[in-house]
Design a protein around this motif. Sequence first.
Motif, mmCIF file in Angstrom:
data_model
loop_
_atom_site.group_PDB
_atom_site.id
_atom_site.type_symbol
_atom_site.label_atom_id
_atom_site.label_comp_id
_atom_site.label_asym_id
_atom_site.label_seq_id
_atom_site.Cartn_x
_atom_site.Cartn_y
_atom_site.Cartn_z
ATOM 1 N N GLY A 10 6.536 -1.989 10.647
ATOM 2 C CA GLY A 10 5.749 -2.532 9.538
ATOM 3 C C GLY A 10 4.355 -3.001 9.930
ATOM 4 O O GLY A 10 3.652 -3.594 9.105
ATOM 5 N N SER B 281 15.760 -10.871 7.548
ATOM 6 C CA SER B 281 15.590 -10.283 6.221
ATOM 7 C C SER B 281 16.825 -10.434 5.345
ATOM 8 O O SER B 281 16.791 -10.077 4.161
ATOM 9 N N GLY C 217 12.613 -7.130 4.395
ATOM 10 C CA GLY C 217 12.873 -5.780 4.878
ATOM 11 C C GLY C 217 14.297 -5.669 5.384
ATOM 12 O O GLY C 217 15.252 -5.933 4.669
ATOM 13 N N ARG D 135 8.948 -2.073 5.390
ATOM 14 C CA ARG D 135 8.198 -1.806 4.157
ATOM 15 C C ARG D 135 8.145 -2.990 3.205
ATOM 16 O O ARG D 135 7.715 -2.848 2.056
ATOM 17 N N ALA D 136 8.561 -4.160 3.644
ATOM 18 C CA ALA D 136 8.606 -5.318 2.748
ATOM 19 C C ALA D 136 7.236 -5.615 2.145
ATOM 20 O O ALA D 136 7.122 -5.910 0.949
ATOM 21 N N HIS E 73 13.341 -0.962 6.087
ATOM 22 C CA HIS E 73 12.811 -1.497 7.333
ATOM 23 C C HIS E 73 11.293 -1.292 7.439
ATOM 24 O O HIS E 73 10.795 -0.177 7.348
ATOM 25 N N ASP F 150 10.369 -6.022 12.356
ATOM 26 C CA ASP F 150 10.132 -5.561 10.994
ATOM 27 C C ASP F 150 8.656 -5.653 10.628
ATOM 28 O O ASP F 150 8.105 -4.753 9.998
#
Length: 272
Positions: free
Chosen positions: A100, A53, A48, A70-71, A68, A95
Amino acid sequence: MSHKKYLRNNKLPHIWCPGCGNGIVLSAFERALEAADVDKDKTVIVSGIGCSSRMPTYMDFNTLHTTHGRALAFATGVKLAHPELEVFVVMGDGDATAIGGNHLIHAARRNIGLNAIVINNNIYGMTGGQYSPLTPTGMKATTAPYGMVERNFDLCELAKAAGATYVARGTVYHAKQLTDLILESMENKGFSLVEAVSTCPVGFGRRNKIRGNYQLMEWVKDQCVNVKAAAKKTPEELEHKILIGKIHHAPAEEYTACYDKIIAIAEKEAKR
């Protein structure tokens, strides 16, 4: 092991601060990949936004640097499209558990075959030192100058309760154990989460008067108790301690395998 095998040398030097634990996590991750003898062309690393990250930027794999928080959403799409791929998701504590957090609990609930590595340095390091959901109660941050009043998540217990089938915690002090936990998580056919407790001497340490990376590493070590040793201790002795090691392992059918069955049923119905 040659680090050149796994790094994009044209992206170095890295941007991490002196004393940052991200480099130790990266090394542990590389060693786990080496031990597993992964096929680089069939491995994807997603991240992210944040200090941690940045890691996939330096790694010579198929990588995806996303938005940010949403990985895990992007990684879910990758895994659904190509279930045969080994997909890793590198995130920071903010994150993964703040913006998230909803993606985290649902990825765990689905038991989708992703390997999440959450680097917990107890703070938002890149964006100014704000507290995160994992900042320990009482510790200081730019948004908690007089001490954190909120209770912090126990990330491993959160992941376990949400349905993750492999959950573990290591630290940058216990680097060999961290490598072993990441390697073991890769063997789980489902959602795996490894929390890597790390050091941020600039954003976290200096605000909490833990000056110097050596002192911060000692602080991390002093907070931790191995799960095997914890079994012999009283609740009073474990108060305010962090358990490290394999926290939970309960294999269950992986999500994309379940989804393939639904596709097969739908195709069969369509032919009637």
